[in-house]
Design a protein around this motif. Sequence first.
Motif, PDB file in Angstrom:
ATOM      1  N   LEU A 215       0.869  -1.170   0.000  1.00  0.00           N
ATOM      2  CA  LEU A 215       0.000   0.000   0.000  1.00  0.00           C
ATOM      3  C   LEU A 215       0.907   1.221   0.000  1.00  0.00           C
ATOM      4  CD1 LEU A 215      -2.587  -1.035   2.728  1.00  0.00           C
ATOM      5  CD2 LEU A 215      -3.056  -0.744   0.289  1.00  0.00           C
ATOM      6  N   ALA A 216       0.444   2.305  -0.606  1.00  0.00           N
ATOM      7  CA  ALA A 216       1.247   3.531  -0.646  1.00  0.00           C
ATOM      8  C   ALA A 216       0.319   4.732  -0.756  1.00  0.00           C
ATOM      9  CB  ALA A 216       2.214   3.503  -1.828  1.00  0.00           C
ATOM     10  N   TYR A 217       0.835   5.890  -0.374  1.00  0.00           N
ATOM     11  CA  TYR A 217       0.118   7.141  -0.554  1.00  0.00           C
ATOM     12  C   TYR A 217      -0.080   7.365  -2.042  1.00  0.00           C
ATOM     13  CZ  TYR A 217      -0.894  12.105  -0.485  1.00  0.00           C
ATOM     14  OH  TYR A 217      -1.496  13.319  -0.670  1.00  0.00           O
ATOM     15  N   PRO A 218      -1.223   7.728  -2.542  1.00  0.00           N
ATOM     16  CA  PRO A 218      -2.446   8.162  -1.903  1.00  0.00           C
ATOM     17  C   PRO A 218      -3.551   7.091  -1.888  1.00  0.00           C
ATOM     18  CG  PRO A 218      -2.504   8.909  -4.160  1.00  0.00           C
ATOM     19  CD  PRO A 218      -1.243   8.095  -3.988  1.00  0.00           C
ATOM     20  N   ASP A 219      -3.208   5.833  -1.699  1.00  0.00           N
ATOM     21  CA  ASP A 219      -4.233   4.776  -1.667  1.00  0.00           C
ATOM     22  C   ASP A 219      -5.298   5.070  -0.614  1.00  0.00           C
ATOM     23  OD1 ASP A 219      -3.091   3.136  -3.632  1.00  0.00           O
ATOM     24  OD2 ASP A 219      -1.912   1.997  -2.175  1.00  0.00           O
ATOM     25  N   GLU A 220      -6.475   4.539  -0.846  1.00  0.00           N
ATOM     26  CA  GLU A 220      -7.515   4.498   0.171  1.00  0.00           C
ATOM     27  C   GLU A 220      -7.665   3.021   0.528  1.00  0.00           C
ATOM     28  OE1 GLU A 220     -11.933   6.244   1.016  1.00  0.00           O
ATOM     29  OE2 GLU A 220     -11.594   5.384  -0.965  1.00  0.00           O
ATOM     30  N   VAL A 221      -7.623   2.714   1.823  1.00  0.00           N
ATOM     31  CA  VAL A 221      -7.660   1.334   2.283  1.00  0.00           C
ATOM     32  C   VAL A 221      -9.077   0.956   2.686  1.00  0.00           C
ATOM     33  CG1 VAL A 221      -6.677  -0.338   3.903  1.00  0.00           C
ATOM     34  CG2 VAL A 221      -5.320   1.637   3.191  1.00  0.00           C
ATOM     35  N   LEU A 222      -9.552  -0.161   2.140  1.00  0.00           N
ATOM     36  CA  LEU A 222     -10.820  -0.748   2.546  1.00  0.00           C
ATOM     37  C   LEU A 222     -10.488  -1.797   3.603  1.00  0.00           C
ATOM     38  CD1 LEU A 222     -13.858  -1.276   2.323  1.00  0.00           C
ATOM     39  CD2 LEU A 222     -13.337  -2.829   0.417  1.00  0.00           C
ATOM     40  N   ILE A 223     -10.985  -1.579   4.808  1.00  0.00           N
ATOM     41  CA  ILE A 223     -10.676  -2.457   5.939  1.00  0.00           C
ATOM     42  C   ILE A 223     -11.943  -3.187   6.347  1.00  0.00           C
ATOM     43  CG2 ILE A 223      -9.901  -2.528   8.344  1.00  0.00           C
ATOM     44  CD1 ILE A 223      -8.283   0.047   7.610  1.00  0.00           C
ATOM     45  N   LYS A 224     -11.821  -4.511   6.453  1.00  0.00           N
ATOM     46  CA  LYS A 224     -12.933  -5.340   6.901  1.00  0.00           C
ATOM     47  C   LYS A 224     -12.482  -6.088   8.143  1.00  0.00           C
ATOM     48  CE  LYS A 224     -14.651  -5.988   2.228  1.00  0.00           C
ATOM     49  NZ  LYS A 224     -14.877  -6.972   1.148  1.00  0.00           N
ATOM     50  N   MET A 225     -13.310  -6.029   9.178  1.00  0.00           N
ATOM     51  CA  MET A 225     -12.980  -6.702  10.433  1.00  0.00           C
ATOM     52  C   MET A 225     -14.036  -7.759  10.732  1.00  0.00           C
ATOM     53  SD  MET A 225     -12.354  -5.116  14.192  1.00  0.00           S
ATOM     54  CE  MET A 225     -13.293  -6.007  15.407  1.00  0.00           C
ATOM     55  N   TYR A 226     -13.552  -8.906  11.181  1.00  0.00           N
ATOM     56  CA  TYR A 226     -14.395 -10.052  11.477  1.00  0.00           C
ATOM     57  C   TYR A 226     -14.139 -10.520  12.904  1.00  0.00           C
ATOM     58  CZ  TYR A 226     -14.326 -10.291   6.353  1.00  0.00           C
ATOM     59  OH  TYR A 226     -14.415  -9.994   5.021  1.00  0.00           O
ATOM     60  N   LEU A 227     -15.112 -11.214  13.483  1.00  0.00           N
ATOM     61  CA  LEU A 227     -14.964 -11.843  14.796  1.00  0.00           C
ATOM     62  C   LEU A 227     -15.214 -13.332  14.659  1.00  0.00           C
ATOM     63  CD1 LEU A 227     -17.048  -9.471  17.123  1.00  0.00           C
ATOM     64  CD2 LEU A 227     -14.626  -9.319  16.541  1.00  0.00           C
ATOM     65  N   SER A 228     -14.628 -14.105  15.579  1.00  0.00           N
ATOM     66  CA  SER A 228     -14.898 -15.533  15.607  1.00  0.00           C
ATOM     67  C   SER A 228     -14.482 -16.121  16.953  1.00  0.00           C
ATOM     68  CB  SER A 228     -14.148 -16.267  14.487  1.00  0.00           C
ATOM     69  OG  SER A 228     -12.762 -16.337  14.763  1.00  0.00           O
ATOM     70  N   ASP A 229     -14.832 -17.365  17.127  1.00  0.00           N
ATOM     71  CA  ASP A 229     -14.364 -18.212  18.219  1.00  0.00           C
ATOM     72  C   ASP A 229     -14.510 -17.629  19.626  1.00  0.00           C
ATOM     73  OD1 ASP A 229     -13.476 -20.097  16.261  1.00  0.00           O
ATOM     74  OD2 ASP A 229     -11.692 -18.862  15.959  1.00  0.00           O
TER      75      ASP A 229
ATOM     76  N   TRP B 205     -10.202 -10.665  13.124  1.00  0.00           N
ATOM     77  CA  TRP B 205      -9.517 -10.856  11.846  1.00  0.00           C
ATOM     78  C   TRP B 205      -9.733  -9.597  11.034  1.00  0.00           C
ATOM     79  CZ3 TRP B 205      -7.233 -15.603  11.777  1.00  0.00           C
ATOM     80  CH2 TRP B 205      -7.725 -16.554  12.675  1.00  0.00           C
ATOM     81  N   THR B 206      -8.716  -9.171  10.307  1.00  0.00           N
ATOM     82  CA  THR B 206      -8.828  -7.950   9.520  1.00  0.00           C
ATOM     83  C   THR B 206      -8.203  -8.159   8.147  1.00  0.00           C
ATOM     84  OG1 THR B 206      -8.610  -6.667  11.552  1.00  0.00           O
ATOM     85  CG2 THR B 206      -8.338  -5.471   9.491  1.00  0.00           C
ATOM     86  N   THR B 207      -8.900  -7.694   7.114  1.00  0.00           N
ATOM     87  CA  THR B 207      -8.303  -7.658   5.781  1.00  0.00           C
ATOM     88  C   THR B 207      -8.179  -6.207   5.362  1.00  0.00           C
ATOM     89  OG1 THR B 207     -10.445  -7.843   4.665  1.00  0.00           O
ATOM     90  CG2 THR B 207      -9.242  -9.900   5.094  1.00  0.00           C
ATOM     91  N   MET B 208      -7.144  -5.928   4.581  1.00  0.00           N
ATOM     92  CA  MET B 208      -6.891  -4.589   4.082  1.00  0.00           C
ATOM     93  C   MET B 208      -6.652  -4.676   2.584  1.00  0.00           C
ATOM     94  SD  MET B 208      -4.447  -3.528   7.269  1.00  0.00           S
ATOM     95  CE  MET B 208      -4.168  -5.236   7.765  1.00  0.00           C
ATOM     96  N   GLU B 209      -7.413  -3.902   1.825  1.00  0.00           N
ATOM     97  CA  GLU B 209      -7.287  -3.900   0.376  1.00  0.00           C
ATOM     98  C   GLU B 209      -7.389  -2.470  -0.127  1.00  0.00           C
ATOM     99  OE1 GLU B 209     -11.462  -5.445  -1.123  1.00  0.00           O
ATOM    100  OE2 GLU B 209     -10.830  -6.556   0.669  1.00  0.00           O
TER     101      GLU B 209
ATOM    102  N   ALA C 282      -3.494  -9.089   5.599  1.00  0.00           N
ATOM    103  CA  ALA C 282      -4.523  -9.698   6.441  1.00  0.00           C
ATOM    104  C   ALA C 282      -3.884 -10.068   7.766  1.00  0.00           C
ATOM    105  CB  ALA C 282      -5.107 -10.941   5.766  1.00  0.00           C
ATOM    106  N   GLY C 283      -4.614  -9.826   8.835  1.00  0.00           N
ATOM    107  CA  GLY C 283      -4.065 -10.126  10.155  1.00  0.00           C
ATOM    108  C   GLY C 283      -5.180 -10.320  11.155  1.00  0.00           C
TER     109      GLY C 283
END
Length: 140
Positions: free
Chosen positions: A74-88, A97-101, A112-113
């Motif tokens: 990722l680099a400037y001037p990207d816009e990051v779409l962040i999705k967060m999930y829960l489990s367990d 859990w988080t994805t970044m695109e 992803a982390g």
Amino acid sequence: MKIEIPEQKKLVLETRWPVRWGDMDAMGHVNNAMYFRYMETARIEWMTSVGCNPDPQGEGPVIVNAFCNFYRQLAYPDEVLIKMYLSDPGRTTFETWTTMERANEPGVICAAGGATVIWVDFPKQKAAALPQWLRELASV
């Protein structure tokens, strides 16, 4: 690389943030430590949205483990779409859990982390049972 989040995880937050110039390092891409900041900010945004405002005299969440895998820069001037999930949800813990695109490349995961979150009684400095409302939010 496209990564699918398994169905047993529950999407709880989707948000967008601009990459700031200061998020980058000397190599011209977002510094790896910033991805952890993005995940932290997403967790805090979600927690406050569900009324979870930790009280040092009460109970609240503590991160006990965090990880991130890097797939694309990722680099400037990207816009990051962040999705967060829960489990367990367990007796005292749940997983995030988080994805970044890039927002302009939906579905292409750049990183992803996640994190293991433990519920803590702060004055006693020990684990406490997850509140029922949180267990329900984390359940699929």
